[in-house]
Design an enzyme around this catalytic site. Structure first.
Site, PDB file in Angstrom:
ATOM      1  CE  LYS A   6      -2.373   1.506   3.707  1.00 48.97           C
ATOM      2  NZ  LYS A   6      -2.366   2.963   3.887  1.00 48.97           N
ATOM      3  CG  ASP A  13      -4.505   4.822   1.896  1.00 49.08           C
ATOM      4  OD1 ASP A  13      -5.536   5.501   1.718  1.00 49.08           O
ATOM      5  OD2 ASP A  13      -4.058   4.535   3.021  1.00 49.08           O
ATOM      6  CE  LYS A  16      -6.958   6.307   5.089  1.00 55.09           C
ATOM      7  NZ  LYS A  16      -5.510   6.093   4.941  1.00 55.09           N
ATOM      8  CG  ASP A  51     -13.255  16.310  -5.191  1.00 52.03           C
ATOM      9  OD1 ASP A  51     -14.381  16.865  -5.233  1.00 52.03           O
ATOM     10  OD2 ASP A  51     -12.203  16.925  -5.414  1.00 52.03           O
ATOM     11  N   PRO A  91      -6.697  -2.801   8.046  1.00 51.23           N
ATOM     12  CG  PRO A  91      -6.861  -0.454   8.051  1.00 51.23           C
ATOM     13  CD  PRO A  91      -7.594  -1.711   7.639  1.00 51.23           C
ATOM     14  CD  GLN A 105      -3.750   1.987  13.666  1.00 53.50           C
ATOM     15  OE1 GLN A 105      -4.868   2.432  13.904  1.00 53.50           O
ATOM     16  NE2 GLN A 105      -3.220   2.027  12.458  1.00 53.50           N
TER      17      GLN A 105
END
Ligand code: O7E
Length: 199
Positions: A30, A56, A58, A61, A152, A157
């Site tokens: 990624k 990525d 993100k 729009d 992820p 995390q």
């Protein structure tokens, strides 16, 4: 090949070394803003020589602009790109598009993620939090095997390697945990995607 996508949130030289080291062992890589700022958009083509690349940015729009951005990275060799799910229902659609529906950290997505995934239309799949496998199980029940789930939030995390896969994800996205020690990809040995073999 382990069902892992390595998040290359690192410098260009380090990323190229890591990609060469892990190309046979992981399902893909990624690439985010950091690497594209450093290497330019051609870094997508460069890293695509070694494996599947998810870009990525993100994207968030209106659909015609989002689609133009996505087409540019697909032209460079990426398999797919990530857009923000809060655009729903005005999402760009297409087989190259992953929709971020719920994050690894608390956000407003926590209140609406099920609405996003239930009626999304033709897309490739969803990004759902690997550090919250109970939501991945729920999502897989809702979705069946119609869409990919990539997750992820593993290692740094709080997610345990393999837990998101066992809950129904197809691939786990891992950054620091593998970047700090690439031998850790061996922790995914024997694990399989829930539904799809390619990211
Ligand atoms: O914590 P790490 O180091 O394993 O890195 C996690 C990567 O996953 C990092 O690139 C970050 O941008 C991404 N990520 C999250 O951490 N949380 C999310 O909710 C969503 C993502 C993400 O990758 O979204 C698009 C796939």
């Amino acid at each position: 090949m382990n069902p892992v996508i390595v998040a290359l949130d690192i410098s260009l030289l380090k990323a190229l070394d890591l990609v060469k080291m892990l190309r046979e062992k992981v399902a893909g890589f990624k690439i985010g803003w950091e690497l594209i700022f450093e290497g330019g958009i051609s870094i997508v083509s460069e890293i695509s020589r070694y494996g599947n690349v998810i870009v990525d940015l993100k994207v968030a729009d209106v659909p015609h602009i989002a689609n133009r951005v996505i087409n540019k990275v697909i032209e460079k060799g990426a398999c797919c790109a990530i857009v923000h799910g809060f655009l729903y229902p005005s999402l760009p659609r297409g087989e190259n598009i992953y929709v971020l529906a719920k994050m690894t950290a608390p956000t407003l997505y926590d209140e609406v993620w099920e609405r996003i995934i239930e009626n999304v239309g033709e897309i490739r799949g969803f990004v759902l939090p690997g550090n919250q496998p109970e939501f991945i199980s729920r999502a897989r029940k809702i979705l069946g095997c119609k869409y990919r789930i990539i997750s992820p939030g593993i290692g740094a995390q709080g997610g345990q390697p393999g837990n998101a896969l066992r809950a129904g994800a197809d691939f786990e996205i891992v950054g620091r945990y593998v970047v700090e020690n690439p031998d850790r990809v061996a922790e995914w040995t024997g694990l399989r995607p829930a539904c799809f073999n390619t990211p």
